[in-house]
Design an enzyme around this catalytic site. Sequence first.
Site, PDB file in Angstrom:
ATOM      1  N   GLU A  59     -38.969 -38.711  31.953  1.00 36.68           N
ATOM      2  CA  GLU A  59     -40.085 -37.929  32.474  1.00 36.68           C
ATOM      3  C   GLU A  59     -40.041 -37.904  34.010  1.00 36.68           C
ATOM      4  OE1 GLU A  59     -44.957 -38.087  31.821  1.00 36.68           O
ATOM      5  OE2 GLU A  59     -43.698 -39.818  31.349  1.00 36.68           O
ATOM      6  N   LYS A 128     -46.634 -31.480  29.136  1.00 35.31           N
ATOM      7  CA  LYS A 128     -47.280 -32.658  28.586  1.00 35.31           C
ATOM      8  C   LYS A 128     -48.740 -32.359  28.264  1.00 35.31           C
ATOM      9  CE  LYS A 128     -47.608 -37.657  29.500  1.00 35.31           C
ATOM     10  NZ  LYS A 128     -47.221 -38.727  30.447  1.00 35.31           N
ATOM     11  N   CYS A 188     -43.694 -38.508  26.702  1.00 32.16           N
ATOM     12  CA  CYS A 188     -44.245 -39.865  26.828  1.00 32.16           C
ATOM     13  C   CYS A 188     -45.523 -40.095  26.019  1.00 32.16           C
ATOM     14  CB  CYS A 188     -44.462 -40.183  28.289  1.00 32.16           C
ATOM     15  SG  CYS A 188     -44.699 -41.959  28.595  1.00 32.16           S
ATOM     16  N   GLY A 397     -27.877 -60.069 -26.147  1.00 29.38           N
ATOM     17  CA  GLY A 397     -26.457 -60.327 -26.359  1.00 29.38           C
ATOM     18  C   GLY A 397     -25.866 -60.931 -25.098  1.00 29.38           C
ATOM     19  N   GLY A 502     -38.870 -60.130 -32.200  1.00 29.96           N
ATOM     20  CA  GLY A 502     -38.633 -60.055 -30.756  1.00 29.96           C
ATOM     21  C   GLY A 502     -38.056 -58.737 -30.290  1.00 29.96           C
ATOM     22  N   GLU A 512     -23.118 -48.276 -14.639  1.00 30.83           N
ATOM     23  CA  GLU A 512     -22.597 -47.913 -15.956  1.00 30.83           C
ATOM     24  C   GLU A 512     -23.299 -46.676 -16.495  1.00 30.83           C
ATOM     25  OE1 GLU A 512     -21.221 -52.355 -17.535  1.00 30.83           O
ATOM     26  OE2 GLU A 512     -23.132 -51.505 -18.202  1.00 30.83           O
ATOM     27  N   TRP A 517     -20.559 -45.375 -18.940  1.00 32.72           N
ATOM     28  CA  TRP A 517     -19.728 -46.472 -19.455  1.00 32.72           C
ATOM     29  C   TRP A 517     -20.563 -47.317 -20.411  1.00 32.72           C
ATOM     30  CZ3 TRP A 517     -14.761 -46.840 -19.740  1.00 32.72           C
ATOM     31  CH2 TRP A 517     -14.137 -48.061 -19.977  1.00 32.72           C
ATOM     32  N   TYR A 520     -22.499 -44.989 -27.116  1.00 29.30           N
ATOM     33  CA  TYR A 520     -23.722 -44.342 -27.591  1.00 29.30           C
ATOM     34  C   TYR A 520     -24.254 -45.050 -28.836  1.00 29.30           C
ATOM     35  CZ  TYR A 520     -26.960 -40.453 -28.234  1.00 29.30           C
ATOM     36  OH  TYR A 520     -28.092 -39.679 -28.332  1.00 29.30           O
ATOM     37  N   SER A 669     -28.085 -31.832 -20.188  1.00 27.53           N
ATOM     38  CA  SER A 669     -26.908 -32.559 -20.682  1.00 27.53           C
ATOM     39  C   SER A 669     -25.660 -31.698 -20.718  1.00 27.53           C
ATOM     40  CB  SER A 669     -27.188 -33.112 -22.086  1.00 27.53           C
ATOM     41  OG  SER A 669     -28.243 -34.044 -22.053  1.00 27.53           O
TER      42      SER A 669
END
Length: 684
Positions: A59, A128, A188, A397, A502, A512, A517, A520, A669
């Site tokens: 400035e 300004k 400023c 798992g 459960g 993934e 990966w 299905y 898809s």
Amino acid sequence: MSSDDVAAFDGGSVDDGLLRIAAATPKIRVGDVSGNASAILSCVRAAAREGARALVLPELCLTGYTCGDLFHDRALLRACETALKNLLASTTDIPVLYTVGLPVAYGESVYNCAAVCCAGSLLGLSVKTSLPSYGEFYEGRWFASANALDRGARVSYAGCRNVPLAARLVYTCEDEGAEDVRVGVELCEDLWVPNPPSTDMALHVGATVMLNPSASSETVGKSAYRRELVCGQSARLYCAYAYADAGEGESTTDLVFAGENLIAENGALLAKTDLFTCDMALADVDIERCLVERRRTTTWAPLGGASVQCEEVPFSFRSCDAAEDVDAAARVDGETAPKAPSILRSSLDSTRVAPRKPFVPANTVDLSERCETIFTLQAAGLKTRLAHTNTKAAVIGLSGGLDSTLALLVTVRAFDMLELPRTSIYAVSMPGFGTTERTKSNAARLAEQLGVDFRVIPIGSAVERHFEDIGHDPAVRDVTYENAQARERTQVLMDLGNEVGGFVIGTGDLSELALGWATYNADHMSMYGVNAGVPKTLVRHLVAYAADAFGGETAQILRDVLDTPVSPELLPPTGDGEIAQKTEDLVGPYELHDFFLYHILRFGFRPGKIYRMACRSFEGVYEPTVILHWLRTFYRRFFAQQFKRSCLPDGPKVGSVSLSPRGDWRMPSDASAALWLQEIDALE
């Protein structure tokens, strides 16, 4: 190369939407207009040599911010106009938009202005608005606010006619390919008020770059607040923000100016200079990224109408005299510079290098905090689901690999939060044709250390019976051979879940899911996928964080899991019992895929830009041909495997990127990948 060489245009170069901008503090003397003009010209030339296309200077740098009552002196005002005229003449062939701070007399008032110049043209005088008149500041004594100006005010100044004189001027580039370069200027104090002019310039006119010529005196603690202010405004406006501060040469009668220059983008500080230096901050800001953020943010609401006095000022980086020879090299003092990138730069021709692991903080402290937050988010999501369904058991798992290890750790934390016994967590090892002793042993030892129920249910016989049922030759180790094992494991888990009342906890991670990966209706399916929002590169750090937290034998087990190659273990081990099927040999390095995933989903960057970014980031790690190969693999799989993501189980979002079909990523898809693959093919 001469010290006056200037980066020139190259109309044929590839750009990735990167604009190089600079913020600098020239060494000045208060009232020495001619000497200050020379210092300003040196800054402009230095910025041009660095390839910058925009430069903000402090400035009132042409006179010094601390001139006091001299601002009303006619000799000083006339000297400023003459000096600016000479600066314009000296920068005709320099394709840099730059600011010059100076006082401008108009009518019965004097205004604190930033003259915005480019290629020999005075584009406008940005005025300004907010004038501090407290403490050590008395601007209201010398200057009038922009609010006092009539709308549409025009002046003849520094040899230029019809120059706009106003606040909220947005300088919009008309050069082909650089139309998104829209520069707003506020001075400023304008940034420090509740409603900065930059907000209006971004919302009403779409300014993507903000320049702030400033003179901010230094006091204890002010520097940190200043940085937060600049970064915060850039975050709110999804823009680049460059801030130049007055420094050496200003009067120290009552104040000291430290010359701190800052460049921020979307909340991140890209560059800064040290206090009490007259250095230049330089950064490549990503205009494309700013626009992507605005377009994807539903709360960003561009405003039209005339309620706010914003005005667009068109400009070109080329002078009128050079318009017919736009590809000629720029000239300064009769010398010609080599060709350089055009207005917007390529990622390969940039100072900017994206982190190799964008999901993982580089700072160790930040990484620990991030890991703790993610663990808590994952566990809180599962805790809420278990409580809502009044479920008091979980089945998982446990393969001895990274993902299932993380899922077990999260499940243990959720049970602890619910004050449920860990023995109600059923960790199941289901050895098949590819299971190694190392992974099976790690699973058993980890379950024991964590105090969960551990069961071993071999699946070999069941899968062989299934092969008989469908007439498959087990000697043919194809996708049927592999997926039959994966689906058998999921069936065991689901049926055991019914048996113990459960939930089956999903273990698949974000990386993934992006690559598809997953088998299905096998590991693809669960009752709650705790890892669904965590990419593979971050999974590794989460497990490492848990190892440090647990210590002892648990830490040893977790570190061995980290050292184990990522594998679905669906093909028989090697002769010496080692894992034969390594995921990254088949689909590519996860650090590359996570890099691609982040920049595609987070910013919508196109393949060419991502490729060039990756080449910079992974230079010396992967050859460009390797990066290109796996980039093609990523896009091919990402599009082809969307059908798996369209029916994902619930799972918590933990970061800014998610593939949940219910919110963050909605994609048909059967969308074609041809457009993206064609661009990748063109990169070869």
